[in-house]
Motif scaffolding. Structure first.
Motif, PDB file in Angstrom:
ATOM      1  N   LEU A   1       0.820  -1.219   0.000  1.00 34.07           N
ATOM      2  CA  LEU A   1       0.000   0.000   0.000  1.00 34.07           C
ATOM      3  C   LEU A   1       0.856   1.273   0.000  1.00 34.07           C
ATOM      4  CD1 LEU A   1      -2.656  -1.177   2.618  1.00 34.07           C
ATOM      5  CD2 LEU A   1      -3.081  -0.744   0.177  1.00 34.07           C
ATOM      6  N   GLY A   2       2.173   1.096  -0.015  1.00 32.94           N
ATOM      7  CA  GLY A   2       3.064   2.256  -0.005  1.00 32.94           C
ATOM      8  C   GLY A   2       3.203   2.898   1.363  1.00 32.94           C
ATOM      9  N   LYS A   3       2.764   2.211   2.394  1.00 34.94           N
ATOM     10  CA  LYS A   3       2.883   2.721   3.775  1.00 34.94           C
ATOM     11  C   LYS A   3       4.143   2.109   4.395  1.00 34.94           C
ATOM     12  CE  LYS A   3      -2.064   3.411   4.388  1.00 34.94           C
ATOM     13  NZ  LYS A   3      -3.224   3.197   5.265  1.00 34.94           N
ATOM     14  N   TYR A   4       5.284   2.643   3.973  1.00 38.81           N
ATOM     15  CA  TYR A   4       6.557   2.022   4.314  1.00 38.81           C
ATOM     16  C   TYR A   4       6.926   2.147   5.785  1.00 38.81           C
ATOM     17  CZ  TYR A   4       6.744   1.759  -0.696  1.00 38.81           C
ATOM     18  OH  TYR A   4       6.440   1.485  -1.990  1.00 38.81           O
ATOM     19  N   ARG A   5       6.564   3.235   6.434  1.00 39.96           N
ATOM     20  CA  ARG A   5       6.864   3.366   7.873  1.00 39.96           C
ATOM     21  C   ARG A   5       6.106   2.314   8.683  1.00 39.96           C
ATOM     22  NH1 ARG A   5       9.870   7.700   7.542  1.00 39.96           N
ATOM     23  NH2 ARG A   5       9.256   9.607   6.527  1.00 39.96           N
ATOM     24  N   GLU A   6       4.840   2.112   8.338  1.00 45.81           N
ATOM     25  CA  GLU A   6       4.048   1.088   9.017  1.00 45.81           C
ATOM     26  C   GLU A   6       4.594  -0.305   8.705  1.00 45.81           C
ATOM     27  OE1 GLU A   6       2.836   3.654   7.277  1.00 45.81           O
ATOM     28  OE2 GLU A   6       1.041   4.471   8.233  1.00 45.81           O
ATOM     29  N   ALA A   7       5.037  -0.497   7.474  1.00 43.36           N
ATOM     30  CA  ALA A   7       5.623  -1.782   7.084  1.00 43.36           C
ATOM     31  C   ALA A   7       6.877  -2.064   7.908  1.00 43.36           C
ATOM     32  CB  ALA A   7       5.952  -1.796   5.594  1.00 43.36           C
ATOM     33  N   ILE A   8       7.729  -1.063   8.029  1.00 44.17           N
ATOM     34  CA  ILE A   8       8.956  -1.224   8.813  1.00 44.17           C
ATOM     35  C   ILE A   8       8.616  -1.607  10.247  1.00 44.17           C
ATOM     36  CG2 ILE A   8      10.920   0.038   9.813  1.00 44.17           C
ATOM     37  CD1 ILE A   8      11.009   1.606   7.091  1.00 44.17           C
ATOM     38  N   GLN A   9       7.627  -0.938  10.826  1.00 42.92           N
ATOM     39  CA  GLN A   9       7.224  -1.250  12.202  1.00 42.92           C
ATOM     40  C   GLN A   9       6.748  -2.694  12.329  1.00 42.92           C
ATOM     41  OE1 GLN A   9       7.504   0.868  15.038  1.00 42.92           O
ATOM     42  NE2 GLN A   9       7.252  -1.170  15.898  1.00 42.92           N
ATOM     43  N   ALA A  10       5.958  -3.137  11.381  1.00 45.21           N
ATOM     44  CA  ALA A  10       5.466  -4.521  11.416  1.00 45.21           C
ATOM     45  C   ALA A  10       6.626  -5.516  11.293  1.00 45.21           C
ATOM     46  CB  ALA A  10       4.438  -4.748  10.307  1.00 45.21           C
TER      47      ALA A  10
ATOM     48  N   TYR B   1      16.481 -13.482  13.832  1.00 44.63           N
ATOM     49  CA  TYR B   1      17.378 -13.917  12.754  1.00 44.63           C
ATOM     50  C   TYR B   1      16.691 -13.978  11.390  1.00 44.63           C
ATOM     51  CZ  TYR B   1      20.893 -15.175  16.235  1.00 44.63           C
ATOM     52  OH  TYR B   1      21.827 -15.141  17.231  1.00 44.63           O
ATOM     53  N   SER B   2      15.472 -13.502  11.303  1.00 43.63           N
ATOM     54  CA  SER B   2      14.727 -13.576  10.046  1.00 43.63           C
ATOM     55  C   SER B   2      15.348 -12.644   8.999  1.00 43.63           C
ATOM     56  CB  SER B   2      13.264 -13.196  10.269  1.00 43.63           C
ATOM     57  OG  SER B   2      12.608 -13.083   9.025  1.00 43.63           O
ATOM     58  N   VAL B   3      16.075 -13.233   8.076  1.00 41.45           N
ATOM     59  CA  VAL B   3      16.760 -12.459   7.041  1.00 41.45           C
ATOM     60  C   VAL B   3      15.754 -11.757   6.135  1.00 41.45           C
ATOM     61  CG1 VAL B   3      18.339 -12.620   5.068  1.00 41.45           C
ATOM     62  CG2 VAL B   3      18.800 -13.928   7.143  1.00 41.45           C
ATOM     63  N   VAL B   4      14.651 -12.417   5.839  1.00 43.43           N
ATOM     64  CA  VAL B   4      13.658 -11.816   4.943  1.00 43.43           C
ATOM     65  C   VAL B   4      13.105 -10.527   5.550  1.00 43.43           C
ATOM     66  CG1 VAL B   4      11.650 -13.169   5.718  1.00 43.43           C
ATOM     67  CG2 VAL B   4      11.716 -12.261   3.403  1.00 43.43           C
ATOM     68  N   ASN B   5      12.811 -10.531   6.838  1.00 39.48           N
ATOM     69  CA  ASN B   5      12.301  -9.303   7.459  1.00 39.48           C
ATOM     70  C   ASN B   5      13.380  -8.222   7.516  1.00 39.48           C
ATOM     71  OD1 ASN B   5       9.601 -10.062   7.888  1.00 39.48           O
ATOM     72  ND2 ASN B   5      10.156 -11.206   9.704  1.00 39.48           N
ATOM     73  N   GLN B   6      14.604  -8.611   7.748  1.00 42.80           N
ATOM     74  CA  GLN B   6      15.708  -7.647   7.738  1.00 42.80           C
ATOM     75  C   GLN B   6      15.838  -6.986   6.363  1.00 42.80           C
ATOM     76  OE1 GLN B   6      19.160  -9.844   9.055  1.00 42.80           O
ATOM     77  NE2 GLN B   6      18.231 -10.362  11.017  1.00 42.80           N
ATOM     78  N   LYS B   7      15.763  -7.795   5.311  1.00 49.87           N
ATOM     79  CA  LYS B   7      15.864  -7.267   3.942  1.00 49.87           C
ATOM     80  C   LYS B   7      14.693  -6.345   3.615  1.00 49.87           C
ATOM     81  CE  LYS B   7      18.492 -11.022   1.815  1.00 49.87           C
ATOM     82  NZ  LYS B   7      18.463 -12.138   0.859  1.00 49.87           N
ATOM     83  N   LEU B   8      13.490  -6.746   4.049  1.00 52.95           N
ATOM     84  CA  LEU B   8      12.313  -5.932   3.759  1.00 52.95           C
ATOM     85  C   LEU B   8      12.369  -4.592   4.485  1.00 52.95           C
ATOM     86  CD1 LEU B   8       9.684  -8.786   3.701  1.00 52.95           C
ATOM     87  CD2 LEU B   8      10.310  -7.317   1.777  1.00 52.95           C
TER      88      LEU B   8
ATOM     89  N   LEU C   1      15.114  -2.976   5.071  1.00 51.63           N
ATOM     90  CA  LEU C   1      16.054  -2.180   4.244  1.00 51.63           C
ATOM     91  C   LEU C   1      15.377  -1.668   2.989  1.00 51.63           C
ATOM     92  CD1 LEU C   1      19.322  -4.312   4.558  1.00 51.63           C
ATOM     93  CD2 LEU C   1      18.837  -2.092   5.621  1.00 51.63           C
ATOM     94  N   GLU C   2      14.603  -2.514   2.330  1.00 51.04           N
ATOM     95  CA  GLU C   2      13.896  -2.076   1.116  1.00 51.04           C
ATOM     96  C   GLU C   2      12.915  -0.954   1.405  1.00 51.04           C
ATOM     97  OE1 GLU C   2      12.068  -5.267  -1.108  1.00 51.04           O
ATOM     98  OE2 GLU C   2      13.865  -6.523  -0.905  1.00 51.04           O
ATOM     99  N   CYS C   3      12.166  -1.082   2.477  1.00 51.51           N
ATOM    100  CA  CYS C   3      11.196  -0.037   2.828  1.00 51.51           C
ATOM    101  C   CYS C   3      11.903   1.253   3.229  1.00 51.51           C
ATOM    102  CB  CYS C   3      10.288  -0.515   3.967  1.00 51.51           C
ATOM    103  SG  CYS C   3       9.132  -1.805   3.480  1.00 51.51           S
ATOM    104  N   THR C   4      13.007   1.138   3.941  1.00 52.93           N
ATOM    105  CA  THR C   4      13.782   2.319   4.342  1.00 52.93           C
ATOM    106  C   THR C   4      14.304   3.027   3.086  1.00 52.93           C
ATOM    107  OG1 THR C   4      14.419   1.226   6.399  1.00 52.93           O
ATOM    108  CG2 THR C   4      15.755   3.111   5.707  1.00 52.93           C
ATOM    109  N   PHE C   5      14.760   2.251   2.135  1.00 58.30           N
ATOM    110  CA  PHE C   5      15.255   2.825   0.872  1.00 58.30           C
ATOM    111  C   PHE C   5      14.138   3.573   0.148  1.00 58.30           C
ATOM    112  CE2 PHE C   5      15.852   2.412  -3.742  1.00 58.30           C
ATOM    113  CZ  PHE C   5      17.055   3.111  -3.883  1.00 58.30           C
TER     114      PHE C   5
END
Length: 156
Positions: free
Chosen positions: A121-130, A140-147, A149-153
């Motif tokens: 939905l383009g709500k990257y701050r909320e995505a980062i929080q989740a 240790y969840s690499v996928v959440n760590q990567k996501l 970073l993507e949202c922060t970018f």
């Protein structure tokens, strides 16, 4: 399974040993799927087969009926949230993810799902929080760590 066992599995998610983490993750998913016994598991399995066959309306009916019959079955809500996400209905998916979290606050799958919906939905701050909330449970969840970073970018 008693809460002591679940607490132990949640601690294992934070273990440095990847094998320990993987086993704990599998056991937690098994507990969640089997919360309502064979009946609930069969309904979820049936809905997944329908979804895999592209019969989303029928899959949604199965899950909605299961939720109506057993509203405290967190995994039924989670599976319907996944279904909604898979068809691009992010608002309804978010609502179901929130129900999962209300019923099972340590459901890292639903927290991850919320992050995916917010990102879509383009709500990257909320995505980062989740995603960060999911990482509190599964650090240790690499996928959440990567996501994250993507949202922060995308914000910057």
């Amino acid at each position: 399974m008693d809460s002591l066992s679940i607490r132990s599995l949640l601690e294992d998610l934070k273990n440095a040993d990847a094998t320990v983490r993987e086993q704990a993750t599998k056991k937690l998913w098994r507990i969640w799927f089997q919360q309502k016994g064979i009946y609930g598991l069969e309904k979820i399995d049936n809905s997944q087969k329908l979804l895999d066959a592209g019969e989303t309306t029928e899959a949604e009916k199965v899950l909605s009926q299961l939720i109506e019959e057993q509203p405290d079955f967190a995994e039924a809500w989670n599976r319907r949230a996944f279904l909604y996400y898979s068809i691009g209905d992010y608002q309804r998916s978010l609502a179901d993810c929130q129900m999962v979290i209300n019923l099972n606050p340590v459901h890292f799958g639903a927290l991850h799902g919320m992050g995916l919906c917010y990102a879509a939905l383009g709500k990257y701050r909320e995505a980062i929080q989740a995603f960060q909330n999911a990482l509190k449970i599964q650090p240790y969840s690499v996928v959440n760590q990567k996501l994250i970073l993507e949202c922060t970018f995308r914000i910057s």
